[in-house]
Motif scaffolding. Structure first.
Motif, short mmCIF file in Angstrom:
data_model
loop_
_atom_site.label_atom_id
_atom_site.label_comp_id
_atom_site.label_asym_id
_atom_site.label_seq_id
_atom_site.Cartn_x
_atom_site.Cartn_y
_atom_site.Cartn_z
N SER A 99 0.82 -1.21 0.00
CA SER A 99 0.00 0.00 0.00
C SER A 99 0.86 1.26 0.00
O SER A 99 0.34 2.37 -0.11
CB SER A 99 -0.92 0.01 1.22
OG SER A 99 -0.20 0.43 2.36
N ARG A 181 -11.27 4.39 8.39
CA ARG A 181 -12.26 4.01 7.40
C ARG A 181 -11.57 3.37 6.19
O ARG A 181 -10.42 3.63 5.90
CB ARG A 181 -13.03 5.24 6.93
CG ARG A 181 -14.09 5.71 7.92
CD ARG A 181 -14.69 7.03 7.49
NE ARG A 181 -13.72 8.12 7.64
CZ ARG A 181 -13.17 8.79 6.63
NH1 ARG A 181 -13.48 8.48 5.40
NH2 ARG A 181 -12.33 9.76 6.86
N GLY A 182 -12.31 2.57 5.48
CA GLY A 182 -11.72 1.92 4.30
C GLY A 182 -11.77 0.43 4.48
O GLY A 182 -12.23 -0.30 3.61
N ASP A 195 -5.04 -0.43 -2.22
CA ASP A 195 -5.70 0.88 -2.18
C ASP A 195 -6.55 1.04 -0.93
O ASP A 195 -6.60 2.11 -0.32
CB ASP A 195 -6.60 1.06 -3.41
CG ASP A 195 -5.77 1.27 -4.67
OD1 ASP A 195 -4.56 1.57 -4.54
OD2 ASP A 195 -6.33 1.13 -5.78
N THR A 196 -7.25 -0.06 -0.56
CA THR A 196 -8.08 -0.02 0.65
C THR A 196 -7.20 0.19 1.87
O THR A 196 -7.54 0.98 2.76
CB THR A 196 -8.85 -1.36 0.79
OG1 THR A 196 -9.58 -1.58 -0.41
CG2 THR A 196 -9.79 -1.34 1.97
N ALA A 198 -4.21 1.60 1.91
CA ALA A 198 -3.69 2.96 1.84
C ALA A 198 -4.72 3.95 2.37
O ALA A 198 -4.37 4.87 3.13
CB ALA A 198 -3.31 3.31 0.41
N SER A 199 -6.00 3.71 2.02
CA SER A 199 -7.04 4.62 2.49
C SER A 199 -7.26 4.46 4.00
O SER A 199 -7.44 5.45 4.71
CB SER A 199 -8.31 4.38 1.67
OG SER A 199 -9.45 4.38 2.46
N ALA A 200 -7.21 3.22 4.49
CA ALA A 200 -7.35 2.99 5.94
C ALA A 200 -6.17 3.60 6.70
O ALA A 200 -6.33 4.09 7.82
CB ALA A 200 -7.45 1.49 6.22
N SER A 202 -4.41 6.28 5.64
CA SER A 202 -4.45 7.75 5.61
C SER A 202 -5.56 8.29 6.50
O SER A 202 -5.48 9.43 6.93
CB SER A 202 -4.58 8.26 4.17
OG SER A 202 -5.81 7.87 3.65
N SER A 203 -6.59 7.46 6.78
CA SER A 203 -7.65 7.96 7.68
C SER A 203 -7.50 7.39 9.09
O SER A 203 -8.46 7.30 9.83
CB SER A 203 -9.02 7.59 7.10
OG SER A 203 -9.18 6.19 7.06
N ARG A 204 -6.29 6.98 9.45
CA ARG A 204 -6.08 6.40 10.80
C ARG A 204 -6.32 7.43 11.87
O ARG A 204 -6.07 8.62 11.67
CB ARG A 204 -4.68 5.80 10.92
CG ARG A 204 -3.54 6.78 10.78
CD ARG A 204 -2.23 6.01 10.79
NE ARG A 204 -1.08 6.87 10.82
CZ ARG A 204 -0.38 7.22 9.74
NH1 ARG A 204 -0.76 6.81 8.54
NH2 ARG A 204 0.71 7.98 9.87
#
Ligand code: ZN
Length: 205
Positions: A99, A181-182, A195-196, A198-200, A202-204
């Motif tokens: 990720s 989230r993600g 990608d999921t 990476a999104s989880a 970045s929204s940690r």
């Protein structure tokens, strides 16, 4: 025990393998030629000789000719050493790595079952705590991310780790975060796409 029963029993010890699947593996091996079986047995033998477990993150790696004690990530340059991501197993680490995460890792070696009181029996808690206590001040640890699956056992393990790590995080002044989230409920890190993750990441929170 005859060789068929013996091998069936050995396969049932593999994670997620029941007696029926174990018998199918043995049947499969029975119909292969002896060269295939010999080469498989040889690969299994080499697995121990050609691999090592990193003394920092506990992931398994292949030896590169010299006597390694650190894996390519822990011994690598250009890693963000102030961020530590805690994962359950090697497959999760590899997926988080895909990720784009460039911090360091620690592999717990499992999760804590809901009913169990014996934390150390299931995860490398002692090793984790001593690593954070040793490296926290030295590497100016900024953040510890609990990179656990969004499963019941993953959530349970995260709660226990939060409880254990919070006092240390306050003492050493690092942020203790979890994937955000993600990652939908029930999803395992091992199977989530990069990608999921990476999104989880970045929204940690
Ligand atoms: Zn390592």
């Amino acid at each position: 025990m005859n060789p068929i029963e013996r091998l069936t029993e050995l396969f049932t010890r593999f994670p997620g393998i029941g007696p029926r699947q174990a018998r199918r593996f043995v049947q499969y091996l029975l119909v292969q030629n002896s060269a295939y079986r010999a080469s498989l047995a040889d690969d299994i033998k080499k697995l121990g000789a050609n691999t090592f477990q990193c003394k920092e993150c506990y992931r398994w790696s292949v030896k590169n000719g010299h006597t390694d004690s650190l894996c390519s990530i822990c011994g690598g340059k250009n890693r963000e050493k102030s961020v530590l991501c805690i994962v359950e197993k090697d497959a999760d680490l590899e997926n988080v790595e895909k990720s784009g995460f460039r911090g360091l890792y620690f592999v717990l070696g499992g999760t804590i079952p809901l009913a169990s009181e014996e934390v150390q029996k299931h995860i490398r808690l002692r090793e984790l705590l001593s690593r954070i206590e040793r490296d926290g001040p030295k590497l100016l640890l900024n953040e510890v991310i609990l990179g656990l699956s969004a499963t019941t056992e993953g959530d349970h393990t995260r709660l226990i780790l939060q409880e254990k790590l919070r006092p240390i995080s306050e003492g050493f002044n690092f942020k203790l975060s979890s994937l955000g989230r993600g990652l939908s409920t029930g999803s395992e890190l091992e199977y989530a796409d990069p990608d999921t993750i990476a999104s989880a990441l970045s929204s940690r929170t």
